[in-house]
Structure formats: C-alpha cells, structure tokens
Write an enzyme that holds these catalytic residues in place. Structure first.
Site, PDB file in Angstrom:
ATOM      1  N   SER A 124       4.199  -6.874   7.542  1.00  0.00           N
ATOM      2  CA  SER A 124       4.343  -5.273   8.063  1.00  0.00           C
ATOM      3  C   SER A 124       5.503  -4.867   8.939  1.00  0.00           C
ATOM      4  O   SER A 124       5.695  -6.098   9.826  1.00  0.00           O
ATOM      5  CB  SER A 124       3.011  -5.008   8.857  1.00  0.00           C
ATOM      6  OG  SER A 124       1.959  -4.987   8.018  1.00  0.00           O
ATOM      7  N   SER A 169      -1.941   3.915   1.940  1.00  0.00           N
ATOM      8  CA  SER A 169      -1.867   3.472   3.237  1.00  0.00           C
ATOM      9  C   SER A 169      -3.413   4.180   3.777  1.00  0.00           C
ATOM     10  O   SER A 169      -3.972   4.981   3.547  1.00  0.00           O
ATOM     11  CB  SER A 169      -0.887   4.297   4.042  1.00  0.00           C
ATOM     12  OG  SER A 169       0.230   3.792   3.685  1.00  0.00           O
ATOM     13  N   ASN A 189       4.928  -3.621   4.953  1.00  0.00           N
ATOM     14  CA  ASN A 189       4.353  -2.379   5.038  1.00  0.00           C
ATOM     15  C   ASN A 189       5.452  -1.322   5.944  1.00  0.00           C
ATOM     16  O   ASN A 189       6.165  -2.072   6.857  1.00  0.00           O
ATOM     17  CB  ASN A 189       2.931  -2.211   5.719  1.00  0.00           C
ATOM     18  CG  ASN A 189       2.276  -1.092   5.943  1.00  0.00           C
ATOM     19  OD1 ASN A 189       1.929  -0.273   4.871  1.00  0.00           O
ATOM     20  ND2 ASN A 189       1.999  -0.656   6.858  1.00  0.00           N
ATOM     21  N   ASP A 197       0.972  -1.384   0.020  1.00  0.00           N
ATOM     22  CA  ASP A 197      -0.043  -0.205   0.049  1.00  0.00           C
ATOM     23  C   ASP A 197       0.892   1.191  -0.022  1.00  0.00           C
ATOM     24  O   ASP A 197       0.242   2.207   0.054  1.00  0.00           O
ATOM     25  CB  ASP A 197      -0.808   0.029   1.249  1.00  0.00           C
ATOM     26  CG  ASP A 197      -0.227   0.082   2.697  1.00  0.00           C
ATOM     27  OD1 ASP A 197       0.730   0.658   2.675  1.00  0.00           O
ATOM     28  OD2 ASP A 197      -1.050   0.197   3.363  1.00  0.00           O
ATOM     29  N   ASP A 198       2.280   1.061   0.102  1.00  0.00           N
ATOM     30  CA  ASP A 198       3.104   2.159   0.171  1.00  0.00           C
ATOM     31  C   ASP A 198       3.378   2.833  -1.178  1.00  0.00           C
ATOM     32  O   ASP A 198       4.045   3.807  -1.251  1.00  0.00           O
ATOM     33  CB  ASP A 198       4.362   1.805   0.881  1.00  0.00           C
ATOM     34  CG  ASP A 198       4.031   1.526   2.484  1.00  0.00           C
ATOM     35  OD1 ASP A 198       3.245   2.728   3.068  1.00  0.00           O
ATOM     36  OD2 ASP A 198       3.981   0.513   3.007  1.00  0.00           O
TER      37      ASP A 198
END
Ligand SMILES: *[C@@H]1O[C@H](CO)[C@@H](O)[C@H](O)[C@H]1NC(C)=O
Ligand SMILES: *[C@@H]1O[C@H](CO)[C@@H](O)[C@H](O)[C@H]1NC(C)=O
Length: 322
Positions: free
Chosen positions: A166, A58, A133, A26-27
């Site tokens: 993550s 994010s 993440n 998501d970054d």
C-alpha cells in the site's frame, strides 16, 4: 513454477530466477499502481498474471463476492469495459492481464482456479501480490477492512505466500501513467520488485518464499512528486500491526444533518501485544508522518487463535459450559 532466465536489466551479473506471480488489487485492473507494478515485475523476468477486480473494491476486505451476470448496462471504471461487453476476460493486447467483476479475494481466485487451469496448463503460483493500494493500510482495524489486505490473507489461507503493498498516492488510471521516474506508481513498482526479488533470492531453491500461513503487509511512504522531502528510494523497517499508534474507528453523529462520519478511536485493544515480537515498532507509527522516507513491513499469520496462555485462561472462563 520456476524457470532460470537471463536478467533483463543491464548490470546484473547473476542469474535471477523467474517465478510465477498472481497480481491483484482492490482499486481495479486499470489502476496506475497495479499496471506499473505488472510492467516492473515482468521486466524483472517474472511470469506475471494480473487477475484483478473490474471496478474499485476498496474497503471490501475479505468478502468473496461473485458476479451474477455476464454483462452490465454500465461502463466499468475508467470506461475500460463498455456496457454490454463481457464482465470478465483479458486485455486483447496481453493475455496475462485479466479482469473479474468480483472482490479482491474472488478476483485472485479467478486467476488461481479459472485462468491458470484453463489457459496456462495449471502452472503453480509462487506468490500472490496485492496492490500497491492507493492509500496506506495500517493497523488491525484496516487489516480486516482493506480489500488489498483481504486478497492477501485469502491467498495465505490457500497456502500461497502473499504480500499486500500500500502506498499513499491518489487513485489514478494507467491511461495517464507515463514513464516519469518521479511518478509514485513507478517508484512503488520498483520497490515492490526489489522486495519480491530479495525474498526470491533468499528462498533460493525453496519453492516457498514465506512460511505456510504467513503473509506480509507492506506500507510505503510519500514518494516522488508526492514527497515533500524528495523521497525516491524509501528504506524499510520491520514492524508489527498492533501498537501504541494503532487506532480504530468510532461513529460521530452530526445533529444538523442527522448523518454520521468516521472518527478516530484510541483503543487499548489495538495497542496491545499478545502475539509476536512486542519490541518491534508498530507500522502506524512509521507511516504517520508525511515527511519520512521509510516504509513498514509487518508479518502476519492466518492462525487467528489466541496464544497458549490466553487459550487456557479462556478455557477456564468457559468451564461452566465445557
Ligand atoms: C491444478 O493444480 C492444482 C495444484 O497442483 C490441483 O489441485 C488441481 O486439481 C489442478 N487443476 C486442474 C484443472 O488440473
Ligand atoms: C454538521 O454538518 C454540517 C453540514 O455539512 C456542517 O456544516 C457542520 O460543521 C457539521 N457539524 C459538526 C459538528 O461536524
């Protein structure tokens, strides 16, 4: 699709099996963590396709947002795609590295439904990996909120085994990434590869590396240059998502500014155990100190239904309308 290949890493004596992996996050596709992981998985012999969001997504959870235009009048994050250039496409140096101007689930889908069918003979995907993440994703509140986890439960819903990873390190681009062994991105990449290879090894000839409808949520502690205790090779505990340390959020009002901020909310609901093994520690309790060298691995299912007893209890509550 699985191809037997000789191990690229010296010292391995057994044959490792190469699998097809879609890597997202998501970054954004330029994040140091995803690039280090792409490299490590490739070096381990896997057929890796990065299909990641163009920009930081994010906190977008499972949202499935698609682009409405082919170009933008703004440069993308870290200036990787300039204003006016196509918003989706691949790295001119590597046609396995693709970016897509959507959210994590739609970016993963771009790989599954566009890139592989159109450019790579519709090869079968064995595993979707999201992350690692920048920042941990712990507990049920973050589970639905995190884009990293969002891409994962999306893929599991498509029937593809998927794992969210993550870490705790800060957002940085691959442009500043070196081969430094103490760089957290490189350590995380190594741990991702170890976990993935251990699962593939266990799966053997079984094409499914995890059961249908099941995914994993993996969190990693401070490592390398971020670690106060010299953690470079974390171990893992098997955990659950809810539990005594799992918190949710509340809104805190500031009368001076008239604005709001987040606050922690201790909730009996996020602490409860109605599914799974209630004797497992909760993932938040494993990661909530900055001085441990232990990560967490929780298994989740996308069957959100209540367990049998509760289903019957609720059915009884609905007896006036059913
Ligand atoms: C790609 O493979 C999937 C699964 O095997 C199949 O359902 C789909 O129709 C294929 N798509 C194309 C374009 O061949
Ligand atoms: C409210 O916001 C102001 C301005 O940012 C800050 O100085 C103050 O500490 C805040 N008050 C509380 C109770 O957080």
């Amino acid at each position: 699709m699985r191809i037997l290949s000789l191990p690229l890493v010296l010292g391995l004596t057994t044959l490792v099996s190469s699998r097809t992996i879609i890597l997202t996050n998501d970054d954004g596709w330029g994040a140091s963590n995803i690039r280090a992981t792409y490299k490590a998985l490739k070096e381990a012999g896997h057929n890796v396709f990065m299909s990641a969001p163009l920009n930081d997504q994010s906190g977008t959870g499972g949202t499935f947002i698609l682009p409405k235009t082919l170009t933008s009048d703004q440069d993308s994050d870290w200036g990787l795609v300039k204003a006016g250039q196509p918003l989706y496409g691949y790295d001119t140096d590597d046609n396995h590295i693709w970016h897509f101007p959507g959210t994590p689930p739609s970016a993963a889908c771009f790989g599954l439904d566009y890139v592989l069918p159109n450019f790579f003979s519709n090869i079968t995907v064995d595993l979707v990996i999201a992350g690692p993440n920048f920042g941990t994703n712990l507990g049920p509140f973050v589970f639905t909120l995190s884009g990293t986890v969002g891409a994962t439960y999306f893929a599991v819903g498509r029937g593809i085994p998927a794992i969210a990873f993550s870490g705790t390190n800060k957002r940085s681009s691959y442009l500043t990434l070196t081969d430094d062994e103490l760089n957290p991105s490189n350590i995380y990449a190594k741990k991702v590869t170890e976990i993935v290879n251990a699962l593939f090894e266990k799966a053997g000839d079984n094409p499914r590396v995890l059961p249908l409808s099941v995914g994993l949520n993996v969190n990693l502690p401070d490592v390398g240059t971020d670690s106060k205790i010299g953690c470079t090779n974390p171990s893992f505990k098997y955990t659950r998502i809810t539990g005594s340390s799992a918190i949710t959020d509340k809104l805190v009002y500031n009368a001076t500014t008239g604005l709001f901020k987040y606050g922690d909310y201790i909730s009996a609901a996020t602490q409860s155990c109605i599914n799974g093994d209630c004797t497992l520690p909760d993932e938040t309790s494993i990661l909530n100190t900055r001085d441990s060298c232990v990560g967490s691995i929780s298994a989740f299912s996308i069957d959100y239904d209540t367990p049998t007893e509760l289903t019957k209890t609720v059915e009884n509550l609905l007896s006036g309308v059913l």
